[in-house]
Design a protein around this motif. Structure first.
Motif, mmCIF file in Angstrom:
data_model
loop_
_atom_site.group_PDB
_atom_site.id
_atom_site.type_symbol
_atom_site.label_atom_id
_atom_site.label_comp_id
_atom_site.label_asym_id
_atom_site.label_seq_id
_atom_site.Cartn_x
_atom_site.Cartn_y
_atom_site.Cartn_z
ATOM 1 N N ASP A 38 8.862 -12.333 -1.960
ATOM 2 C CA ASP A 38 7.591 -11.723 -1.596
ATOM 3 C C ASP A 38 7.182 -10.624 -2.565
ATOM 4 O OD1 ASP A 38 9.575 -10.002 -0.839
ATOM 5 O OD2 ASP A 38 8.565 -9.318 0.974
ATOM 6 N N ILE A 39 7.806 -10.589 -3.736
ATOM 7 C CA ILE A 39 7.426 -9.604 -4.749
ATOM 8 C C ILE A 39 7.083 -10.338 -6.044
ATOM 9 C CG2 ILE A 39 8.184 -7.688 -6.200
ATOM 10 C CD1 ILE A 39 9.871 -6.702 -3.902
ATOM 11 N N LEU A 40 5.893 -10.059 -6.551
ATOM 12 C CA LEU A 40 5.459 -10.578 -7.841
ATOM 13 C C LEU A 40 5.344 -9.421 -8.814
ATOM 14 C CD1 LEU A 40 2.465 -12.947 -6.937
ATOM 15 C CD2 LEU A 40 4.651 -13.667 -7.878
ATOM 16 N N GLU A 41 5.679 -9.665 -10.049
ATOM 17 C CA GLU A 41 5.440 -8.677 -11.094
ATOM 18 C C GLU A 41 4.490 -9.291 -12.106
ATOM 19 O OE1 GLU A 41 8.772 -6.704 -12.755
ATOM 20 O OE2 GLU A 41 9.660 -6.211 -10.811
ATOM 21 N N ILE A 42 3.334 -8.652 -12.265
ATOM 22 C CA ILE A 42 2.324 -9.111 -13.207
ATOM 23 C C ILE A 42 1.952 -7.909 -14.065
ATOM 24 C CG2 ILE A 42 0.050 -10.139 -13.512
ATOM 25 C CD1 ILE A 42 0.313 -11.352 -10.726
ATOM 26 N N GLY A 43 2.340 -7.962 -15.324
ATOM 27 C CA GLY A 43 2.089 -6.818 -16.197
ATOM 28 C C GLY A 43 2.754 -5.566 -15.649
ATOM 29 N N HIS A 44 1.973 -4.500 -15.477
ATOM 30 C CA HIS A 44 2.504 -3.226 -14.961
ATOM 31 C C HIS A 44 2.471 -3.160 -13.442
ATOM 32 C CE1 HIS A 44 -1.833 -2.801 -15.038
ATOM 33 N NE2 HIS A 44 -1.740 -1.758 -14.234
ATOM 34 N N LEU A 45 2.071 -4.251 -12.790
ATOM 35 C CA LEU A 45 1.935 -4.243 -11.330
ATOM 36 C C LEU A 45 3.131 -4.896 -10.652
ATOM 37 C CD1 LEU A 45 -1.789 -5.398 -10.923
ATOM 38 C CD2 LEU A 45 -0.924 -3.041 -11.121
ATOM 39 N N LYS A 46 3.563 -4.287 -9.553
ATOM 40 C CA LYS A 46 4.516 -4.923 -8.639
ATOM 41 C C LYS A 46 3.750 -5.182 -7.349
ATOM 42 C CE LYS A 46 8.857 -3.619 -8.234
ATOM 43 N NZ LYS A 46 10.056 -2.807 -7.873
ATOM 44 N N ILE A 47 3.698 -6.450 -6.945
ATOM 45 C CA ILE A 47 2.852 -6.844 -5.818
ATOM 46 C C ILE A 47 3.729 -7.377 -4.695
ATOM 47 C CG2 ILE A 47 0.956 -8.338 -5.084
ATOM 48 C CD1 ILE A 47 0.399 -8.496 -8.275
ATOM 49 N N HIS A 48 3.649 -6.723 -3.531
ATOM 50 C CA HIS A 48 4.331 -7.205 -2.333
ATOM 51 C C HIS A 48 3.369 -8.179 -1.660
ATOM 52 C CE1 HIS A 48 7.578 -4.109 -2.442
ATOM 53 N NE2 HIS A 48 6.663 -3.483 -3.155
ATOM 54 N N THR A 49 3.648 -9.484 -1.791
ATOM 55 C CA THR A 49 2.649 -10.485 -1.429
ATOM 56 C C THR A 49 2.394 -10.595 0.068
ATOM 57 O OG1 THR A 49 4.352 -12.213 -1.466
ATOM 58 C CG2 THR A 49 3.102 -11.859 -3.487
ATOM 59 N N LYS A 50 3.372 -10.239 0.904
ATOM 60 C CA LYS A 50 3.173 -10.409 2.346
ATOM 61 C C LYS A 50 2.089 -9.490 2.885
ATOM 62 C CE LYS A 50 7.644 -12.384 3.552
ATOM 63 N NZ LYS A 50 8.906 -12.221 4.300
ATOM 64 N N ASP A 51 2.042 -8.253 2.384
ATOM 65 C CA ASP A 51 1.000 -7.337 2.848
ATOM 66 C C ASP A 51 0.089 -6.884 1.709
ATOM 67 O OD1 ASP A 51 2.779 -5.762 1.482
ATOM 68 O OD2 ASP A 51 3.279 -4.465 3.175
ATOM 69 N N LEU A 52 0.265 -7.513 0.527
ATOM 70 C CA LEU A 52 -0.538 -7.232 -0.663
ATOM 71 C C LEU A 52 -0.547 -5.740 -1.014
ATOM 72 C CD1 LEU A 52 -2.014 -9.300 -2.508
ATOM 73 C CD2 LEU A 52 -4.127 -8.337 -1.684
ATOM 74 N N ARG A 53 0.616 -5.121 -0.936
ATOM 75 C CA ARG A 53 0.736 -3.759 -1.464
ATOM 76 C C ARG A 53 0.938 -3.850 -2.959
ATOM 77 N NH1 ARG A 53 4.851 -0.730 -0.477
ATOM 78 N NH2 ARG A 53 6.196 -2.348 0.395
ATOM 79 N N ILE A 54 0.205 -3.046 -3.696
ATOM 80 C CA ILE A 54 0.234 -3.098 -5.154
ATOM 81 C C ILE A 54 0.756 -1.767 -5.684
ATOM 82 C CG2 ILE A 54 -1.104 -3.529 -7.242
ATOM 83 C CD1 ILE A 54 -3.216 -4.841 -5.384
ATOM 84 N N ILE A 55 1.830 -1.823 -6.446
ATOM 85 C CA ILE A 55 2.427 -0.621 -7.008
ATOM 86 C C ILE A 55 2.228 -0.634 -8.524
ATOM 87 C CG2 ILE A 55 4.530 0.767 -7.243
ATOM 88 C CD1 ILE A 55 3.600 0.390 -4.341
ATOM 89 N N ASN A 56 1.708 0.488 -9.047
ATOM 90 C CA ASN A 56 1.624 0.670 -10.491
ATOM 91 C C ASN A 56 2.987 1.143 -10.977
ATOM 92 O OD1 ASN A 56 1.207 1.492 -13.126
ATOM 93 N ND2 ASN A 56 -0.791 2.424 -12.703
ATOM 94 N N GLN A 57 3.698 0.289 -11.706
ATOM 95 C CA GLN A 57 5.063 0.623 -12.100
ATOM 96 C C GLN A 57 5.133 1.716 -13.166
ATOM 97 O OE1 GLN A 57 8.035 -2.834 -11.657
ATOM 98 N NE2 GLN A 57 6.222 -3.861 -12.502
ATOM 99 N N LYS A 58 3.984 2.066 -13.755
ATOM 100 C CA LYS A 58 3.962 3.145 -14.740
ATOM 101 C C LYS A 58 4.208 4.503 -14.082
ATOM 102 C CE LYS A 58 2.725 0.643 -18.392
ATOM 103 N NZ LYS A 58 3.524 0.503 -19.624
ATOM 104 N N ASP A 59 3.634 4.680 -12.877
ATOM 105 C CA ASP A 59 3.790 5.967 -12.176
ATOM 106 C C ASP A 59 4.352 5.803 -10.769
ATOM 107 O OD1 ASP A 59 1.654 4.878 -10.805
ATOM 108 O OD2 ASP A 59 0.163 6.251 -11.623
ATOM 109 N N ASN A 60 4.653 4.553 -10.396
ATOM 110 C CA ASN A 60 5.196 4.228 -9.069
ATOM 111 C C ASN A 60 4.250 4.592 -7.930
ATOM 112 O OD1 ASN A 60 7.418 2.823 -8.026
ATOM 113 N ND2 ASN A 60 8.311 4.688 -7.175
ATOM 114 N N GLU A 61 2.973 4.665 -8.224
ATOM 115 C CA GLU A 61 1.968 4.975 -7.202
ATOM 116 C C GLU A 61 1.366 3.675 -6.662
ATOM 117 O OE1 GLU A 61 0.820 7.981 -5.982
ATOM 118 O OE2 GLU A 61 2.456 8.956 -7.066
ATOM 119 N N GLU A 62 1.032 3.714 -5.360
ATOM 120 C CA GLU A 62 0.398 2.539 -4.762
ATOM 121 C C GLU A 62 -1.086 2.539 -5.069
ATOM 122 O OE1 GLU A 62 -0.169 0.284 -0.431
ATOM 123 O OE2 GLU A 62 1.236 1.971 -0.616
ATOM 124 N N ILE A 63 -1.605 1.373 -5.421
ATOM 125 C CA ILE A 63 -3.033 1.203 -5.699
ATOM 126 C C ILE A 63 -3.713 0.738 -4.416
ATOM 127 C CG2 ILE A 63 -4.737 -0.092 -7.028
ATOM 128 C CD1 ILE A 63 -2.570 -0.368 -9.224
#
Length: 222
Positions: free
Chosen positions: A122-147
């Protein structure tokens, strides 16, 4: 063992597809209409769905399944090759294969869908994004902040993730997210994609997450 729900009313094609899939190690439940889908859909891993069926057509059945079981992959089969049919199929399904097809291609597409939807993945990594697909939480891996996405941004990005690596036309995207036919010249989709890019892209003026496919539409590629 992977359990496939296969819905096909033609005896000849249904028989050989079922036999071939079982020979490849799949468990297959073959139905000839959508009447008993509810009895099986909650217990299977993937659905193969023909478009032309007695009673409700495959498009109607597929939309019902996807509405209730969003994380259950659906592969549409159809003799229809018209672009509008493919667009309608891909507005909810995860792949669309036209007849006639080779059993090796069907098997390969099933494997791709199963990898994409496999339980626990349930986790996708696309570029600098880590995406939790079940609830579509998007984390910017550069600063670890949620978008944080709002409204249509959320549903638009969800649609891209459901159709990862596929080139999507403006018509597909608009109908899939807004539920209405796309009118040529309407800027609504373009504006929402611009706002979405401003949130998820490192450089919105040179996007690498949401690609523009000139003359066709857009794609999010893993």
């Amino acid at each position: 063992m992977v359990h496939i729900l296969y819905i096909e009313d033609e005896d000849e094609i249904g028989s050989w597809v079922t036999k071939d899939l079982k020979d490849r190690g799949f468990e297959v439940t073959w139905l000839k209409s959508g009447e008993k889908v509810e009895e099986y859909v909650s217990t299977v891993d993937i659905v193969i769905l023909d478009v032309m069926l007695p009673g409700l057509d495959g498009f109607s059945i597929g939309k019902r399944i996807k509405k209730e079981y969003d994380h259950l992959p659906i592969l549409m089969l159809s003799a229809r090759t018209a672009l509008e049919d493919k667009i309608e199929g891909l507005s909810f399904a995860d792949d669309y294969l036209t007849k006639p097809f080779h059993p090796d291609e069907l098997s390969a597409r099933l494997e791709v869908l199963l990898r994409r939807f496999q339980k626990g993945a349930d986790i996708l990594e696309i570029g600098h994004l880590k995406i939790h697909t079940k609830d579509l939480r998007i984390i910017n891996q550069k600063d670890n902040e949620e978008i944080q996405l709002t409204g249509k941004q959320y549903f638009l990005f969800q649609y891209f993730i459901r159709h990862l690596n596929q080139i999507l036309t403006k018509e597909q995207l608009f109908e899939g997210v807004w539920g209405e036919p796309y009118i040529e010249g309407d800027k609504t989709l373009m504006v929402h994609i611009r706002y979405l890019r401003e949130k998820i892209e490192e450089n919105p003026s040179n996007p690498t997450i949401i690609e523009t496919i000139r003359g066709i539409g857009y794609r999010v590629k893993q």
